[in-house]
Design an enzyme around this catalytic site. Sequence first.
Site, PDB file in Angstrom:
ATOM      1  N   CYS A 269       9.445 -12.641   2.139  1.00  0.00           N
ATOM      2  CA  CYS A 269       8.398 -12.967   1.154  1.00  0.00           C
ATOM      3  C   CYS A 269       8.357 -14.444   0.773  1.00  0.00           C
ATOM      4  O   CYS A 269       7.383 -15.135   1.064  1.00  0.00           O
ATOM      5  CB  CYS A 269       8.624 -12.151  -0.114  1.00  0.00           C
TER       6      CYS A 269
HETATM    7  N1  LIG Z   1      10.809  -6.912   1.694  1.00  0.00           N
HETATM    8  C1  LIG Z   1      10.486  -7.203   0.455  1.00  0.00           C
HETATM    9  O1  LIG Z   1      11.359  -7.389  -0.386  1.00  0.00           O
HETATM   10  C2  LIG Z   1       9.045  -7.303   0.000  1.00  0.00           C
HETATM   11  C3  LIG Z   1       8.780  -7.451  -1.375  1.00  0.00           C
HETATM   12  C4  LIG Z   1       7.474  -7.531  -1.804  1.00  0.00           C
HETATM   13  C5  LIG Z   1       6.436  -7.491  -0.860  1.00  0.00           C
HETATM   14  N2  LIG Z   1       6.700  -7.373   0.473  1.00  0.00           N
HETATM   15  C6  LIG Z   1       5.578  -7.315   1.399  1.00  0.00           C
HETATM   16  O2  LIG Z   1       5.455  -5.974   1.848  1.00  0.00           O
HETATM   17  C7  LIG Z   1       5.004  -5.959   3.213  1.00  0.00           C
HETATM   18  C8  LIG Z   1       5.980  -5.142   4.060  1.00  0.00           C
HETATM   19  O3  LIG Z   1       7.238  -5.793   4.075  1.00  0.00           O
HETATM   20  P1  LIG Z   1       8.579  -5.054   4.484  1.00  0.00           P
HETATM   21  O4  LIG Z   1       9.683  -5.976   4.118  1.00  0.00           O
HETATM   22  O5  LIG Z   1       8.603  -3.682   3.971  1.00  0.00           O
HETATM   23  O6  LIG Z   1       8.408  -5.006   6.073  1.00  0.00           O
HETATM   24  P2  LIG Z   1       9.319  -4.189   7.126  1.00  0.00           P
HETATM   25  O7  LIG Z   1       9.269  -4.962   8.385  1.00  0.00           O
HETATM   26  O8  LIG Z   1      10.639  -3.852   6.514  1.00  0.00           O
HETATM   27  O9  LIG Z   1       8.555  -2.807   7.307  1.00  0.00           O
HETATM   28  C9  LIG Z   1       7.290  -2.708   7.841  1.00  0.00           C
HETATM   29  C10 LIG Z   1       7.176  -1.401   8.605  1.00  0.00           C
HETATM   30  O10 LIG Z   1       5.818  -1.340   9.064  1.00  0.00           O
HETATM   31  C11 LIG Z   1       5.830  -0.767  10.352  1.00  0.00           C
HETATM   32  N3  LIG Z   1       4.581  -1.128  11.042  1.00  0.00           N
HETATM   33  C12 LIG Z   1       4.223  -2.336  11.522  1.00  0.00           C
HETATM   34  N4  LIG Z   1       2.999  -2.267  12.069  1.00  0.00           N
HETATM   35  C13 LIG Z   1       2.583  -0.995  11.905  1.00  0.00           C
HETATM   36  C14 LIG Z   1       1.414  -0.300  12.263  1.00  0.00           C
HETATM   37  N5  LIG Z   1       0.405  -0.929  12.898  1.00  0.00           N
HETATM   38  N6  LIG Z   1       1.300   1.011  11.958  1.00  0.00           N
HETATM   39  C15 LIG Z   1       2.323   1.645  11.303  1.00  0.00           C
HETATM   40  N7  LIG Z   1       3.474   1.044  10.955  1.00  0.00           N
HETATM   41  C16 LIG Z   1       3.588  -0.273  11.247  1.00  0.00           C
HETATM   42  C17 LIG Z   1       7.072  -1.309  11.019  1.00  0.00           C
HETATM   43  O11 LIG Z   1       7.497  -0.473  12.080  1.00  0.00           O
HETATM   44  C18 LIG Z   1       8.066  -1.319   9.841  1.00  0.00           C
HETATM   45  O12 LIG Z   1       8.838  -0.136   9.787  1.00  0.00           O
HETATM   46  C19 LIG Z   1       4.876  -7.415   3.634  1.00  0.00           C
HETATM   47  O13 LIG Z   1       3.556  -7.841   3.442  1.00  0.00           O
HETATM   48  C20 LIG Z   1       5.778  -8.139   2.658  1.00  0.00           C
HETATM   49  O14 LIG Z   1       5.383  -9.469   2.462  1.00  0.00           O
HETATM   50  C21 LIG Z   1       7.998  -7.260   0.917  1.00  0.00           C
END
Ligand SMILES: NC(=O)c1ccc[n+]([C@@H]2O[C@H](COP(=O)([O-])OP(=O)(O)OC[C@H]3O[C@@H](n4cnc5c(N)ncnc54)[C@H](O)[C@@H]3O)[C@@H](O)[C@H]2O)c1
Length: 433
Positions: A269
Amino acid sequence: MTPKPNSACFEVAIIGLGYVGIPLALGFAKAGCQTLGYDSDKERVLELRKGRSPFAHISSEDLADTLSNGSLEVTSDPNDLSKSEAIIVCVPTPLLQHQDPDLSHVLGVGKDIAPHLRRGMLVSLESSTYPGTTRDEFRLVLEQGSGLKAGTDFHLVFSPEREDPGNSESKLFNIPKVIGGLTEECLKRAVELYGRAIDKIVPVSSCDTAEAVKLTENIFRFINIALVNELKTIYTAMGINIWEVLNAAKTKPFGFMPFYPGVGVGGHCIPIDPYYLIWKARELDIDCRFIELAGQINRSMPNYVVNHLLEAINHTGQSLSGQTILVVGLAYKPGVSDDRESKSYTIMNLLKDKGADVEYYDPGILIIPPHRGHWSGQSSINWNRENLGRFAAAVVCSANQDVDYEQLADEIPLVIDACNIVPKDRMAQVVLA
Ligand SMILES: NC(=O)c1ccc[n+]([C@@H]2O[C@H](COP(=O)([O-])OP(=O)(O)OC[C@H]3O[C@@H](n4cnc5c(N)ncnc54)[C@H](O)[C@@H]3O)[C@@H](O)[C@H]2O)c1
Protein backbone atom coordinates in the site's frame (compact mmCIF):
# COMPACT_ATOMS: atom_id res chain seq x y z
CA MET A 1 -12.68 -31.16 3.10
CA THR A 2 -15.32 -28.46 2.52
CA PRO A 3 -17.33 -29.17 -0.64
CA LYS A 4 -17.71 -26.77 -3.59
CA PRO A 5 -20.35 -24.06 -3.07
CA ASN A 6 -23.85 -25.37 -3.53
CA SER A 7 -25.90 -22.72 -1.75
CA ALA A 8 -28.65 -21.17 -3.81
CA CYS A 9 -27.76 -17.69 -2.65
CA PHE A 10 -24.95 -15.80 -0.95
CA GLU A 11 -25.45 -12.39 0.61
CA VAL A 12 -21.96 -11.34 -0.35
CA ALA A 13 -19.10 -12.63 -2.50
CA ILE A 14 -15.52 -11.46 -1.88
CA ILE A 15 -13.23 -11.50 -4.92
CA GLY A 16 -9.49 -11.77 -4.22
CA LEU A 17 -8.67 -13.92 -1.20
CA GLY A 18 -5.44 -12.25 -0.12
CA TYR A 19 -4.33 -10.12 2.82
CA VAL A 20 -7.48 -8.03 2.54
CA GLY A 21 -10.03 -10.48 1.14
CA ILE A 22 -9.65 -13.33 3.64
CA PRO A 23 -10.23 -11.21 6.79
CA LEU A 24 -13.10 -9.46 4.99
CA ALA A 25 -14.75 -12.78 4.08
CA LEU A 26 -14.24 -14.07 7.64
CA GLY A 27 -15.66 -10.84 9.07
CA PHE A 28 -18.85 -11.02 6.99
CA ALA A 29 -19.30 -14.74 7.66
CA LYS A 30 -18.87 -14.23 11.42
CA ALA A 31 -21.42 -11.41 11.31
CA GLY A 32 -23.95 -13.96 10.06
CA CYS A 33 -23.83 -13.20 6.32
CA GLN A 34 -23.81 -16.17 4.00
CA THR A 35 -20.45 -15.46 2.33
CA LEU A 36 -18.68 -16.70 -0.79
CA GLY A 37 -14.95 -16.22 -1.32
CA TYR A 38 -13.68 -16.30 -4.90
CA ASP A 39 -10.10 -16.30 -6.17
CA SER A 40 -8.76 -17.11 -9.63
CA ASP A 41 -5.77 -18.85 -8.01
CA LYS A 42 -6.95 -22.48 -7.83
CA GLU A 43 -4.10 -23.55 -5.54
CA ARG A 44 -5.02 -20.86 -3.03
CA VAL A 45 -8.67 -21.93 -3.08
CA LEU A 46 -7.74 -25.60 -2.56
CA GLU A 47 -5.61 -24.70 0.45
CA LEU A 48 -8.30 -22.44 1.91
CA ARG A 49 -10.90 -25.18 1.50
CA LYS A 50 -8.69 -27.41 3.63
CA GLY A 51 -8.82 -24.69 6.31
CA ARG A 52 -5.19 -23.69 5.75
CA SER A 53 -4.50 -19.96 5.98
CA PRO A 54 -1.72 -18.71 3.66
CA PHE A 55 -0.72 -16.04 6.20
CA ALA A 56 0.73 -16.52 9.67
CA HIS A 57 -1.30 -13.62 11.11
CA ILE A 58 -4.63 -15.16 9.96
CA SER A 59 -5.54 -18.18 12.06
CA SER A 60 -6.13 -21.47 10.20
CA GLU A 61 -8.30 -22.60 13.10
CA ASP A 62 -10.53 -19.58 12.70
CA LEU A 63 -10.77 -20.20 8.96
CA ALA A 64 -11.53 -23.91 9.39
CA ASP A 65 -14.25 -23.16 11.99
CA THR A 66 -15.92 -20.60 9.74
CA LEU A 67 -15.83 -22.98 6.77
CA SER A 68 -17.16 -25.91 8.75
CA ASN A 69 -20.14 -23.99 10.18
CA GLY A 70 -21.21 -23.28 6.59
CA SER A 71 -21.25 -19.46 6.75
CA LEU A 72 -18.25 -19.23 4.38
CA GLU A 73 -17.62 -21.15 1.16
CA VAL A 74 -14.73 -20.64 -1.26
CA THR A 75 -14.49 -21.20 -5.00
CA SER A 76 -12.35 -20.62 -8.06
CA ASP A 77 -15.32 -20.94 -10.41
CA PRO A 78 -16.50 -17.48 -11.56
CA ASN A 79 -19.94 -18.93 -12.38
CA ASP A 80 -20.59 -19.17 -8.64
CA LEU A 81 -20.57 -15.36 -8.50
CA SER A 82 -24.04 -15.26 -10.04
CA LYS A 83 -25.36 -16.83 -6.82
CA SER A 84 -24.49 -13.74 -4.78
CA GLU A 85 -26.54 -10.60 -4.09
CA ALA A 86 -23.43 -8.44 -3.66
CA ILE A 87 -19.82 -8.61 -4.87
CA ILE A 88 -16.85 -6.97 -3.18
CA VAL A 89 -13.60 -6.70 -5.15
CA CYS A 90 -10.23 -6.66 -3.39
CA VAL A 91 -7.63 -7.65 -5.98
CA PRO A 92 -4.14 -6.12 -6.23
CA THR A 93 -3.45 -2.67 -7.64
CA PRO A 94 0.33 -2.69 -8.18
CA LEU A 95 2.54 -0.40 -10.24
CA LEU A 96 3.87 -0.98 -13.73
CA GLN A 97 7.40 -0.03 -14.72
CA HIS A 98 7.98 3.72 -14.30
CA GLN A 99 5.42 3.71 -11.46
CA ASP A 100 2.30 3.91 -13.59
CA PRO A 101 -0.87 2.30 -12.13
CA ASP A 102 -1.63 -1.28 -13.13
CA LEU A 103 -5.41 -1.72 -13.19
CA SER A 104 -5.26 -5.03 -15.06
CA HIS A 105 -6.51 -7.07 -12.05
CA VAL A 106 -9.38 -4.68 -11.33
CA LEU A 107 -10.48 -4.46 -14.96
CA GLY A 108 -9.97 -8.22 -15.45
CA VAL A 109 -12.28 -8.88 -12.51
CA GLY A 110 -14.78 -6.40 -13.94
CA LYS A 111 -14.87 -8.46 -17.14
CA ASP A 112 -15.27 -11.68 -15.12
CA ILE A 113 -18.12 -10.25 -13.03
CA ALA A 114 -20.05 -8.63 -15.88
CA PRO A 115 -21.70 -11.80 -17.29
CA HIS A 116 -22.96 -12.64 -13.78
CA LEU A 117 -24.45 -9.25 -12.99
CA ARG A 118 -28.19 -9.19 -12.32
CA ARG A 119 -30.61 -6.35 -11.69
CA GLY A 120 -30.43 -5.07 -8.11
CA MET A 121 -26.96 -6.49 -7.45
CA LEU A 122 -24.35 -4.45 -5.57
CA VAL A 123 -20.72 -4.22 -6.70
CA SER A 124 -18.20 -2.64 -4.34
CA LEU A 125 -14.60 -1.96 -5.35
CA GLU A 126 -12.20 -1.97 -2.39
CA SER A 127 -8.83 -2.10 -4.19
CA SER A 128 -6.89 1.12 -3.56
CA THR A 129 -6.85 3.29 -6.67
CA TYR A 130 -6.97 6.88 -8.00
CA PRO A 131 -10.17 8.96 -8.02
CA GLY A 132 -12.30 8.20 -11.06
CA THR A 133 -11.52 4.48 -11.40
CA THR A 134 -14.91 3.23 -10.15
CA ARG A 135 -16.94 5.87 -12.00
CA ASP A 136 -14.98 5.56 -15.26
CA GLU A 137 -12.93 2.46 -16.11
CA PHE A 138 -14.53 -0.04 -13.72
CA ARG A 139 -18.12 1.05 -14.46
CA LEU A 140 -17.44 0.83 -18.19
CA VAL A 141 -16.24 -2.80 -18.17
CA LEU A 142 -19.19 -3.82 -15.98
CA GLU A 143 -21.71 -2.09 -18.24
CA GLN A 144 -20.16 -3.26 -21.50
CA GLY A 145 -19.98 -6.90 -20.38
CA SER A 146 -23.46 -7.03 -18.84
CA GLY A 147 -25.60 -4.71 -20.96
CA LEU A 148 -26.85 -3.28 -17.64
CA LYS A 149 -26.51 0.31 -16.44
CA ALA A 150 -24.72 1.15 -13.20
CA GLY A 151 -26.81 3.26 -10.82
CA THR A 152 -30.00 2.18 -12.58
CA ASP A 153 -29.87 -1.60 -13.02
CA PHE A 154 -27.17 -2.44 -10.50
CA HIS A 155 -25.52 -0.60 -7.60
CA LEU A 156 -21.90 0.49 -7.72
CA VAL A 157 -19.77 1.88 -4.86
CA PHE A 158 -16.16 2.35 -3.79
CA SER A 159 -15.26 1.51 -0.20
CA PRO A 160 -11.57 1.67 0.75
CA GLU A 161 -10.06 -1.21 2.67
CA ARG A 162 -8.37 -0.31 5.97
CA GLU A 163 -6.86 -3.67 6.86
CA ASP A 164 -3.84 -3.47 9.20
CA PRO A 165 -2.19 -6.92 8.87
CA GLY A 166 -0.61 -8.19 12.06
CA ASN A 167 -2.52 -5.79 14.33
CA SER A 168 -4.69 -8.04 16.50
CA GLU A 169 -6.60 -5.03 17.90
CA SER A 170 -8.08 -3.97 14.56
CA LYS A 171 -10.91 -6.18 13.31
CA LEU A 172 -13.31 -5.67 10.44
CA PHE A 173 -16.17 -4.67 12.74
CA ASN A 174 -14.29 -1.99 14.70
CA ILE A 175 -12.65 -0.08 11.84
CA PRO A 176 -15.01 2.64 10.51
CA LYS A 177 -15.89 2.00 6.85
CA VAL A 178 -15.91 4.82 4.31
CA ILE A 179 -18.31 4.33 1.38
CA GLY A 180 -19.05 6.48 -1.66
CA GLY A 181 -21.72 5.47 -4.19
CA LEU A 182 -22.41 6.25 -7.82
CA THR A 183 -25.91 7.35 -6.72
CA GLU A 184 -27.73 7.84 -3.39
CA GLU A 185 -29.46 4.47 -3.92
CA CYS A 186 -26.12 2.72 -4.52
CA LEU A 187 -24.79 4.21 -1.29
CA LYS A 188 -27.90 3.22 0.65
CA ARG A 189 -27.66 -0.40 -0.49
CA ALA A 190 -23.94 -0.57 0.43
CA VAL A 191 -24.52 1.01 3.85
CA GLU A 192 -27.10 -1.72 4.54
CA LEU A 193 -24.68 -4.51 3.58
CA TYR A 194 -21.55 -3.22 5.32
CA GLY A 195 -23.64 -2.18 8.34
CA ARG A 196 -24.33 -5.85 8.99
CA ALA A 197 -20.65 -6.54 9.71
CA ILE A 198 -19.20 -3.15 10.69
CA ASP A 199 -20.10 -0.91 13.64
CA LYS A 200 -19.51 2.50 12.07
CA ILE A 201 -20.16 3.48 8.46
CA VAL A 202 -18.85 6.79 7.09
CA PRO A 203 -20.81 7.72 3.96
CA VAL A 204 -19.22 10.23 1.58
CA SER A 205 -20.68 12.03 -1.41
CA SER A 206 -19.15 10.04 -4.31
CA CYS A 207 -16.96 7.13 -5.38
CA ASP A 208 -14.25 9.65 -6.30
CA THR A 209 -14.27 11.08 -2.76
CA ALA A 210 -14.02 7.60 -1.21
CA GLU A 211 -11.07 6.79 -3.50
CA ALA A 212 -9.41 10.07 -2.47
CA VAL A 213 -9.92 9.21 1.23
CA LYS A 214 -7.85 6.04 0.86
CA LEU A 215 -5.06 7.78 -1.04
CA THR A 216 -5.02 10.62 1.50
CA GLU A 217 -4.63 8.20 4.42
CA ASN A 218 -1.71 6.42 2.78
CA ILE A 219 -0.04 9.55 1.41
CA PHE A 220 -0.22 10.99 4.93
CA ARG A 221 1.81 8.01 6.18
CA PHE A 222 4.18 8.08 3.19
CA ILE A 223 5.06 11.74 3.75
CA ASN A 224 5.34 11.53 7.52
CA ILE A 225 7.62 8.50 7.28
CA ALA A 226 9.77 10.45 4.80
CA LEU A 227 9.86 13.36 7.24
CA VAL A 228 11.15 11.26 10.16
CA ASN A 229 13.59 9.53 7.82
CA GLU A 230 14.97 12.93 6.87
CA LEU A 231 15.04 14.04 10.51
CA LYS A 232 16.93 10.85 11.33
CA THR A 233 19.69 11.71 8.85
CA ILE A 234 19.98 15.24 10.28
CA TYR A 235 19.86 14.31 13.97
CA THR A 236 22.21 11.35 13.52
CA ALA A 237 24.79 13.73 11.98
CA MET A 238 24.29 15.95 15.06
CA GLY A 239 24.79 13.04 17.45
CA ILE A 240 21.12 13.11 18.52
CA ASN A 241 19.10 9.88 18.77
CA ILE A 242 15.91 10.33 16.68
CA TRP A 243 14.05 7.62 18.64
CA GLU A 244 14.72 9.40 21.92
CA VAL A 245 13.43 12.61 20.32
CA LEU A 246 10.25 10.90 19.07
CA ASN A 247 9.56 9.13 22.36
CA ALA A 248 9.77 12.45 24.18
CA ALA A 249 7.84 14.38 21.50
CA LYS A 250 4.95 11.95 21.55
CA THR A 251 4.25 12.75 25.20
CA LYS A 252 2.71 15.99 23.90
CA PRO A 253 -1.00 15.32 24.33
CA PHE A 254 -2.07 17.25 21.23
CA GLY A 255 -0.82 18.20 17.77
CA PHE A 256 1.82 15.48 17.41
CA MET A 257 1.54 11.95 16.07
CA PRO A 258 4.69 9.78 16.06
CA PHE A 259 5.98 8.10 12.92
CA TYR A 260 9.17 6.07 13.00
CA PRO A 261 12.20 6.01 10.69
CA GLY A 262 13.48 2.83 9.07
CA VAL A 263 14.96 1.33 5.93
CA GLY A 264 12.28 2.88 3.68
CA VAL A 265 8.63 1.96 3.10
CA GLY A 266 7.36 -1.49 2.10
CA GLY A 267 4.16 -3.47 1.66
CA HIS A 268 1.48 -3.37 -1.01
CA CYS A 269 0.00 0.00 0.00
CA ILE A 270 2.17 2.82 1.31
CA PRO A 271 4.96 2.73 -1.33
CA ILE A 272 2.44 2.27 -4.18
CA ASP A 273 -0.73 4.26 -3.60
CA PRO A 274 0.91 7.73 -3.71
CA TYR A 275 1.98 7.03 -7.29
CA TYR A 276 -1.63 6.41 -8.29
CA LEU A 277 -2.41 10.03 -7.39
CA ILE A 278 0.78 11.37 -8.98
CA TRP A 279 -0.19 9.62 -12.24
CA LYS A 280 -3.78 10.84 -12.20
CA ALA A 281 -2.82 14.42 -11.32
CA ARG A 282 -0.65 14.54 -14.46
CA GLU A 283 -3.87 14.46 -16.50
CA LEU A 284 -4.62 17.87 -14.99
CA ASP A 285 -1.04 19.02 -15.54
CA ILE A 286 -0.40 19.07 -11.78
CA ASP A 287 2.96 17.97 -10.33
CA CYS A 288 2.68 16.36 -6.87
CA ARG A 289 5.97 17.85 -5.72
CA PHE A 290 5.57 17.12 -2.02
CA ILE A 291 4.71 13.45 -2.63
CA GLU A 292 7.53 13.01 -5.18
CA LEU A 293 10.04 14.44 -2.68
CA ALA A 294 8.82 12.09 0.04
CA GLY A 295 9.33 9.20 -2.41
CA GLN A 296 12.91 10.30 -3.10
CA ILE A 297 13.72 10.46 0.61
CA ASN A 298 12.14 7.08 1.39
CA ARG A 299 13.93 5.47 -1.56
CA SER A 300 17.29 6.81 -0.36
CA MET A 301 17.09 5.04 3.02
CA PRO A 302 18.53 1.63 2.03
CA ASN A 303 21.66 3.40 0.73
CA TYR A 304 21.85 5.43 3.93
CA VAL A 305 21.77 2.26 6.04
CA VAL A 306 24.34 0.44 3.88
CA ASN A 307 26.65 3.48 3.96
CA HIS A 308 26.66 3.28 7.77
CA LEU A 309 27.77 -0.34 7.51
CA LEU A 310 30.48 0.54 4.98
CA GLU A 311 31.78 3.34 7.18
CA ALA A 312 31.84 1.15 10.31
CA ILE A 313 33.69 -1.64 8.48
CA ASN A 314 36.16 0.82 6.94
CA HIS A 315 36.96 2.10 10.43
CA THR A 316 38.16 -1.37 11.34
CA GLY A 317 40.56 -1.24 8.37
CA GLN A 318 38.63 -3.92 6.49
CA SER A 319 36.39 -3.81 3.44
CA LEU A 320 32.85 -5.10 2.91
CA SER A 321 33.86 -7.27 -0.03
CA GLY A 322 34.15 -10.91 0.99
CA GLN A 323 32.45 -10.39 4.38
CA THR A 324 29.42 -12.45 5.40
CA ILE A 325 26.54 -10.19 6.42
CA LEU A 326 23.26 -11.13 8.10
CA VAL A 327 20.09 -9.19 7.27
CA VAL A 328 17.56 -9.49 10.10
CA GLY A 329 13.92 -9.06 9.05
CA LEU A 330 12.77 -9.69 5.49
CA ALA A 331 9.05 -8.89 5.79
CA TYR A 332 8.23 -5.22 5.27
CA LYS A 333 7.06 -4.85 8.88
CA PRO A 334 7.12 -6.89 12.09
CA GLY A 335 4.50 -9.56 12.71
CA VAL A 336 3.71 -10.37 9.07
CA SER A 337 5.17 -12.71 6.46
CA ASP A 338 4.60 -10.22 3.61
CA ASP A 339 7.79 -9.33 1.73
CA ARG A 340 6.12 -7.20 -0.97
CA GLU A 341 8.15 -4.05 -1.68
CA SER A 342 10.36 -4.92 1.30
CA LYS A 343 13.44 -2.73 1.36
CA SER A 344 15.40 -5.56 2.98
CA TYR A 345 15.86 -6.89 -0.55
CA THR A 346 17.20 -3.52 -1.71
CA ILE A 347 19.71 -3.64 1.14
CA MET A 348 20.65 -7.24 0.30
CA ASN A 349 21.19 -6.25 -3.35
CA LEU A 350 23.35 -3.28 -2.38
CA LEU A 351 25.46 -5.48 -0.10
CA LYS A 352 25.81 -8.18 -2.76
CA ASP A 353 26.82 -5.59 -5.37
CA LYS A 354 29.59 -4.52 -3.01
CA GLY A 355 30.93 -8.05 -2.85
CA ALA A 356 29.42 -9.24 0.45
CA ASP A 357 27.96 -12.71 1.03
CA VAL A 358 24.45 -12.05 2.29
CA GLU A 359 22.18 -14.30 4.36
CA TYR A 360 19.00 -13.45 6.23
CA TYR A 361 16.91 -14.31 9.26
CA ASP A 362 13.13 -13.97 9.39
CA PRO A 363 11.03 -16.39 11.46
CA GLY A 364 7.99 -15.56 9.26
CA ILE A 365 9.67 -16.18 5.89
CA LEU A 366 11.60 -19.44 6.05
CA ILE A 367 12.30 -19.60 2.30
CA ILE A 368 12.46 -16.68 -0.13
CA PRO A 369 9.52 -17.02 -2.58
CA PRO A 370 10.00 -17.70 -6.33
CA HIS A 371 9.52 -14.16 -7.73
CA ARG A 372 12.68 -12.79 -6.04
CA GLY A 373 15.26 -13.50 -8.77
CA HIS A 374 18.62 -14.64 -7.47
CA TRP A 375 17.40 -14.60 -3.84
CA SER A 376 14.59 -17.08 -4.51
CA GLY A 377 14.94 -20.38 -2.69
CA GLN A 378 17.43 -19.06 -0.11
CA SER A 379 16.49 -20.15 3.43
CA SER A 380 16.42 -18.15 6.61
CA ILE A 381 19.43 -19.13 8.78
CA ASN A 382 18.89 -21.35 11.80
CA TRP A 383 19.16 -19.07 14.81
CA ASN A 384 21.91 -20.50 17.01
CA ARG A 385 25.16 -19.39 18.53
CA GLU A 386 27.39 -21.22 16.11
CA ASN A 387 25.56 -19.88 13.07
CA LEU A 388 25.49 -16.29 14.32
CA GLY A 389 29.23 -16.50 14.94
CA ARG A 390 29.83 -16.79 11.16
CA PHE A 391 28.81 -13.19 10.45
CA ALA A 392 31.04 -10.13 10.34
CA ALA A 393 28.04 -7.83 10.74
CA ALA A 394 24.26 -7.74 10.88
CA VAL A 395 21.77 -5.19 9.56
CA VAL A 396 18.50 -5.05 11.51
CA CYS A 397 15.75 -3.99 9.09
CA SER A 398 12.55 -4.59 11.07
CA ALA A 399 11.71 -4.59 14.78
CA ASN A 400 10.47 -8.19 14.92
CA GLN A 401 9.63 -9.07 18.52
CA ASP A 402 10.48 -12.76 17.95
CA VAL A 403 14.21 -12.05 17.57
CA ASP A 404 16.70 -12.39 20.43
CA TYR A 405 18.56 -9.11 19.93
CA GLU A 406 20.68 -9.64 23.03
CA GLN A 407 22.11 -12.81 21.57
CA LEU A 408 22.55 -11.09 18.21
CA ALA A 409 24.61 -8.35 19.85
CA ASP A 410 26.63 -10.91 21.81
CA GLU A 411 27.55 -13.11 18.85
CA ILE A 412 28.05 -10.63 15.97
CA PRO A 413 30.72 -7.93 16.41
CA LEU A 414 29.00 -5.16 14.42
CA VAL A 415 25.26 -4.47 14.24
CA ILE A 416 23.66 -1.75 12.10
CA ASP A 417 20.33 -1.08 13.78
CA ALA A 418 17.71 0.73 11.66
CA CYS A 419 14.98 0.18 14.28
CA ASN A 420 16.58 1.15 17.60
CA ILE A 421 15.82 -2.28 19.00
CA VAL A 422 19.25 -3.81 19.66
CA PRO A 423 20.58 -3.37 23.24
CA LYS A 424 23.66 -1.16 23.35
CA ASP A 425 25.25 -2.72 26.45
CA ARG A 426 26.31 -6.05 24.88
CA MET A 427 29.48 -7.16 23.11
CA ALA A 428 28.73 -5.73 19.66
CA GLN A 429 29.39 -2.27 18.32
CA VAL A 430 25.81 -1.10 17.61
CA VAL A 431 25.40 1.68 15.05
CA LEU A 432 21.99 3.36 14.73
CA ALA A 433 21.19 4.03 11.09
N1 LIG B 1 -2.41 -5.66 2.21
C1 LIG B 1 -2.89 -4.63 2.87
O1 LIG B 1 -2.54 -4.42 4.03
C2 LIG B 1 -3.90 -3.68 2.26
C3 LIG B 1 -4.49 -2.70 3.09
C4 LIG B 1 -5.41 -1.83 2.55
C5 LIG B 1 -5.73 -1.92 1.19
N2 LIG B 1 -5.13 -2.85 0.39
C6 LIG B 1 -5.52 -2.91 -1.02
O2 LIG B 1 -6.34 -4.05 -1.20
C7 LIG B 1 -6.11 -4.62 -2.50
C8 LIG B 1 -5.73 -6.09 -2.36
O3 LIG B 1 -4.50 -6.19 -1.67
P1 LIG B 1 -4.01 -7.53 -0.98
O4 LIG B 1 -2.83 -7.16 -0.16
O5 LIG B 1 -5.12 -8.23 -0.34
O6 LIG B 1 -3.54 -8.36 -2.27
P2 LIG B 1 -3.13 -9.92 -2.32
O7 LIG B 1 -2.15 -10.04 -3.42
O8 LIG B 1 -2.77 -10.41 -0.95
O9 LIG B 1 -4.48 -10.66 -2.71
C9 LIG B 1 -5.13 -10.47 -3.90
C10 LIG B 1 -5.80 -11.77 -4.32
O10 LIG B 1 -6.52 -11.46 -5.52
C11 LIG B 1 -6.41 -12.58 -6.37
N3 LIG B 1 -6.68 -12.16 -7.75
C12 LIG B 1 -5.89 -11.40 -8.55
N4 LIG B 1 -6.50 -11.21 -9.74
C13 LIG B 1 -7.69 -11.84 -9.66
C14 LIG B 1 -8.75 -12.02 -10.56
N5 LIG B 1 -8.71 -11.47 -11.80
N6 LIG B 1 -9.83 -12.73 -10.18
C15 LIG B 1 -9.88 -13.27 -8.92
N7 LIG B 1 -8.88 -13.16 -8.03
C16 LIG B 1 -7.80 -12.44 -8.40
C17 LIG B 1 -5.01 -13.11 -6.16
O11 LIG B 1 -4.91 -14.47 -6.53
C18 LIG B 1 -4.83 -12.90 -4.65
O12 LIG B 1 -5.17 -14.05 -3.90
C19 LIG B 1 -5.04 -3.75 -3.15
O13 LIG B 1 -5.64 -2.76 -3.93
C20 LIG B 1 -4.35 -3.10 -1.97
O14 LIG B 1 -3.77 -1.87 -2.31
C21 LIG B 1 -4.23 -3.75 0.91
